[in-house]
Write a protein that holds these residues in place. Structure first.
Motif, PDB file in Angstrom:
ATOM      1  N   GLU A 167     -67.327  75.659 -23.700  1.00  0.00           N
ATOM      2  CA  GLU A 167     -67.854  74.437 -23.091  1.00  0.00           C
ATOM      3  C   GLU A 167     -68.940  73.814 -23.952  1.00  0.00           C
ATOM      4  O   GLU A 167     -68.953  72.592 -24.177  1.00  0.00           O
ATOM      5  CB  GLU A 167     -68.402  74.753 -21.699  1.00  0.00           C
ATOM      6  N   CYS A 168     -69.856  74.635 -24.472  1.00  0.00           N
ATOM      7  CA  CYS A 168     -70.968  74.126 -25.272  1.00  0.00           C
ATOM      8  C   CYS A 168     -70.505  73.593 -26.622  1.00  0.00           C
ATOM      9  O   CYS A 168     -71.026  72.579 -27.111  1.00  0.00           O
ATOM     10  CB  CYS A 168     -72.015  75.218 -25.468  1.00  0.00           C
ATOM     11  N   LEU A 169     -69.533  74.249 -27.227  1.00  0.00           N
ATOM     12  CA  LEU A 169     -69.015  73.774 -28.514  1.00  0.00           C
ATOM     13  C   LEU A 169     -68.303  72.438 -28.350  1.00  0.00           C
ATOM     14  O   LEU A 169     -68.410  71.548 -29.198  1.00  0.00           O
ATOM     15  CB  LEU A 169     -68.072  74.812 -29.112  1.00  0.00           C
ATOM     16  N   ILE A 170     -67.581  72.289 -27.257  1.00  0.00           N
ATOM     17  CA  ILE A 170     -66.928  71.009 -26.968  1.00  0.00           C
ATOM     18  C   ILE A 170     -67.985  69.916 -26.797  1.00  0.00           C
ATOM     19  O   ILE A 170     -67.872  68.825 -27.371  1.00  0.00           O
ATOM     20  CB  ILE A 170     -66.052  71.119 -25.710  1.00  0.00           C
ATOM     21  N   ALA A 171     -69.023  70.226 -26.018  1.00  0.00           N
ATOM     22  CA  ALA A 171     -70.081  69.245 -25.785  1.00  0.00           C
ATOM     23  C   ALA A 171     -70.793  68.872 -27.077  1.00  0.00           C
ATOM     24  O   ALA A 171     -71.277  67.737 -27.221  1.00  0.00           O
ATOM     25  CB  ALA A 171     -71.079  69.798 -24.770  1.00  0.00           C
ATOM     26  N   ALA A 172     -70.860  69.807 -28.029  1.00  0.00           N
ATOM     27  CA  ALA A 172     -71.523  69.550 -29.313  1.00  0.00           C
ATOM     28  C   ALA A 172     -70.631  68.784 -30.283  1.00  0.00           C
ATOM     29  O   ALA A 172     -71.059  68.464 -31.394  1.00  0.00           O
ATOM     30  CB  ALA A 172     -71.967  70.866 -29.948  1.00  0.00           C
ATOM     31  N   GLY A 173     -69.392  68.508 -29.875  1.00  0.00           N
ATOM     32  CA  GLY A 173     -68.514  67.694 -30.696  1.00  0.00           C
ATOM     33  C   GLY A 173     -67.649  68.448 -31.676  1.00  0.00           C
ATOM     34  O   GLY A 173     -67.029  67.839 -32.552  1.00  0.00           O
TER      35      GLY A 173
ATOM     36  N   LYS B   5     -59.145  63.599 -37.576  1.00  0.00           N
ATOM     37  CA  LYS B   5     -60.231  64.550 -37.752  1.00  0.00           C
ATOM     38  C   LYS B   5     -61.549  63.857 -37.433  1.00  0.00           C
ATOM     39  O   LYS B   5     -62.305  63.466 -38.315  1.00  0.00           O
ATOM     40  CB  LYS B   5     -60.221  65.090 -39.185  1.00  0.00           C
ATOM     41  N   LYS B   6     -61.808  63.692 -36.151  1.00  0.00           N
ATOM     42  CA  LYS B   6     -63.003  62.981 -35.728  1.00  0.00           C
ATOM     43  C   LYS B   6     -64.041  63.920 -35.130  1.00  0.00           C
ATOM     44  O   LYS B   6     -65.042  63.479 -34.582  1.00  0.00           O
ATOM     45  CB  LYS B   6     -62.641  61.907 -34.707  1.00  0.00           C
ATOM     46  N   TYR B   7     -63.803  65.220 -35.232  1.00  0.00           N
ATOM     47  CA  TYR B   7     -64.710  66.190 -34.639  1.00  0.00           C
ATOM     48  C   TYR B   7     -65.479  66.932 -35.721  1.00  0.00           C
ATOM     49  O   TYR B   7     -65.130  66.894 -36.898  1.00  0.00           O
ATOM     50  CB  TYR B   7     -63.925  67.195 -33.783  1.00  0.00           C
ATOM     51  N   ARG B   8     -66.507  67.648 -35.293  1.00  0.00           N
ATOM     52  CA  ARG B   8     -67.221  68.525 -36.212  1.00  0.00           C
ATOM     53  C   ARG B   8     -66.307  69.682 -36.613  1.00  0.00           C
ATOM     54  O   ARG B   8     -65.295  69.939 -35.981  1.00  0.00           O
ATOM     55  CB  ARG B   8     -68.492  69.054 -35.545  1.00  0.00           C
TER      56      ARG B   8
ATOM     57  N   GLU C 174     -59.147  64.107 -26.479  1.00  0.00           N
ATOM     58  CA  GLU C 174     -57.773  64.426 -26.864  1.00  0.00           C
ATOM     59  C   GLU C 174     -57.739  65.141 -28.210  1.00  0.00           C
ATOM     60  O   GLU C 174     -58.319  64.692 -29.189  1.00  0.00           O
ATOM     61  CB  GLU C 174     -56.941  63.151 -26.941  1.00  0.00           C
ATOM     62  N   GLY C 175     -57.058  66.269 -28.256  1.00  0.00           N
ATOM     63  CA  GLY C 175     -56.911  67.023 -29.485  1.00  0.00           C
ATOM     64  C   GLY C 175     -58.094  67.879 -29.865  1.00  0.00           C
ATOM     65  O   GLY C 175     -58.048  68.582 -30.883  1.00  0.00           O
ATOM     66  N   GLN C 176     -59.160  67.884 -29.069  1.00  0.00           N
ATOM     67  CA  GLN C 176     -60.360  68.635 -29.443  1.00  0.00           C
ATOM     68  C   GLN C 176     -60.190  70.137 -29.241  1.00  0.00           C
ATOM     69  O   GLN C 176     -60.814  70.937 -29.946  1.00  0.00           O
ATOM     70  CB  GLN C 176     -61.566  68.132 -28.633  1.00  0.00           C
ATOM     71  N   VAL C 177     -59.367  70.519 -28.291  1.00  0.00           N
ATOM     72  CA  VAL C 177     -59.123  71.936 -28.028  1.00  0.00           C
ATOM     73  C   VAL C 177     -57.700  72.286 -28.450  1.00  0.00           C
ATOM     74  O   VAL C 177     -56.742  71.615 -28.046  1.00  0.00           O
ATOM     75  CB  VAL C 177     -59.309  72.277 -26.539  1.00  0.00           C
ATOM     76  N   ARG C 178     -57.568  73.331 -29.244  1.00  0.00           N
ATOM     77  CA  ARG C 178     -56.258  73.821 -29.660  1.00  0.00           C
ATOM     78  C   ARG C 178     -56.179  75.306 -29.357  1.00  0.00           C
ATOM     79  O   ARG C 178     -57.107  76.060 -29.683  1.00  0.00           O
ATOM     80  CB  ARG C 178     -56.030  73.561 -31.155  1.00  0.00           C
TER      81      ARG C 178
ATOM     82  N   GLU D  51     -64.375  70.632 -32.911  1.00  0.00           N
ATOM     83  CA  GLU D  51     -63.008  71.003 -32.573  1.00  0.00           C
ATOM     84  C   GLU D  51     -63.033  72.511 -32.326  1.00  0.00           C
ATOM     85  O   GLU D  51     -63.694  73.256 -33.050  1.00  0.00           O
ATOM     86  CB  GLU D  51     -62.065  70.666 -33.726  1.00  0.00           C
ATOM     87  N   VAL D  52     -62.352  72.962 -31.275  1.00  0.00           N
ATOM     88  CA  VAL D  52     -62.424  74.365 -30.891  1.00  0.00           C
ATOM     89  C   VAL D  52     -61.024  74.969 -30.870  1.00  0.00           C
ATOM     90  O   VAL D  52     -60.126  74.450 -30.201  1.00  0.00           O
ATOM     91  CB  VAL D  52     -63.095  74.537 -29.505  1.00  0.00           C
ATOM     92  N   TYR D  53     -60.851  76.051 -31.623  1.00  0.00           N
ATOM     93  CA  TYR D  53     -59.612  76.819 -31.609  1.00  0.00           C
ATOM     94  C   TYR D  53     -59.811  78.002 -30.660  1.00  0.00           C
ATOM     95  O   TYR D  53     -60.789  78.744 -30.804  1.00  0.00           O
ATOM     96  CB  TYR D  53     -59.273  77.347 -33.003  1.00  0.00           C
ATOM     97  N   VAL D  54     -58.910  78.184 -29.728  1.00  0.00           N
ATOM     98  CA  VAL D  54     -59.092  79.201 -28.691  1.00  0.00           C
ATOM     99  C   VAL D  54     -57.935  80.194 -28.701  1.00  0.00           C
ATOM    100  O   VAL D  54     -56.770  79.802 -28.771  1.00  0.00           O
ATOM    101  CB  VAL D  54     -59.214  78.562 -27.300  1.00  0.00           C
ATOM    102  N   MET D  55     -58.292  81.475 -28.616  1.00  0.00           N
ATOM    103  CA  MET D  55     -57.322  82.548 -28.454  1.00  0.00           C
ATOM    104  C   MET D  55     -57.777  83.435 -27.309  1.00  0.00           C
ATOM    105  O   MET D  55     -58.958  83.798 -27.236  1.00  0.00           O
ATOM    106  CB  MET D  55     -57.220  83.366 -29.741  1.00  0.00           C
TER     107      MET D  55
END
Length: 212
Positions: free
Chosen positions: A35-41, A11-14, A83-87, A43-47
């Motif tokens: 893209e912006c949420l990833i750049a801001a650090g 758990k190294k992300y916001r 790695e692991g930032q996008v689920r 973790e992003v859950y996507v559906m």
């Protein structure tokens, strides 16, 4: 790469923020937000709904995989995620974190939000994971932002928006302003995405706040 259900990932992300793309026009807003949420650090859950995949094919040159694990890898590569930032999660993945109030996530943005999804959320339907995630956000009093892109609006649409506003959600129409004199489609997209990020209290440099 950890794409779902990996309890051992560090758990190294916001705090995780969930983004759902549905079948309204304007998928560019949702993709830019991811893209912006990833750049801001974060973790992003996507559906991504089935209808959204069709709209993406019509409105863009982008081809996104339908399978959640492949989609996660594609988005990570496309937006330079760690790695692991996008689920990513499928429409009936009831074991996804967003399916429960005990899941560790702080907000859901449905962007773009079709009027069908708007209606389903307003009446508490949970026929798929996106609708269930919205239901969880409402019952847990978490931030829920819906970004409709429809015109004109019927009385049904307006009543659903009022109902959801009274429940505590934020209705943020995809309606870019022009006082910043946009010179590209990207600038118009960024106008709306900046407003979403402001609502999420995520620092952004896409658009200055009024008065700055």
């Amino acid at each position: 790469m950890a794409v779902r259900g990996d309890a051992t990932s560090p758990k190294k992300y916001r705090a995780p923020i969930a983004v759902a793309l549905t079948g309204a026009s304007g998928v560019q807003y949702g993709l830019r937000l991811i893209e912006c949420l990833i750049a801001a650090g974060h973790e992003v859950y996507v559906m991504v709904s089935k209808a959204a995949h069709r709209v993406i094919a019509v409105e863009t040159e982008i081809e996104l995989p339908a399978q959640p694990d492949r989609l996660a890898r594609d988005l990570a590569r496309r937006f330079d995620a760690e790695e692991g930032q996008v689920r990513c999660f499928g429409r009936e993945d009831w074991m996804a974190p967003v399916a429960s109030g005990s899941g560790n996530w702080q907000a859901l943005v449905i962007c773009p939000c079709s009027t069908g999804t708007l209606s389903a959320v307003a009446c508490g339907a949970s026929n798929n994971l996106i609708e269930r995630a919205a239901d969880v956000a409402l019952k847990e009093r978490r931030k829920l932002i819906l970004v409709p892109r429809e015109t004109p609006l019927s009385a049904v649409h307006l009543e659903n928006m009022l109902k959801l506003t009274n429940m505590g959600s934020v209705i943020l129409p995809a309606a870019p302003g022009f006082y910043h004199r946009p010179d590209s489609v990207k600038a118009m997209v960024d106008f709306v995405v900046a407003r979403i990020l402001n609502q999420l209290d995520v620092a952004q440099t896409l658009m200055p706040r009024w008065g700055d």
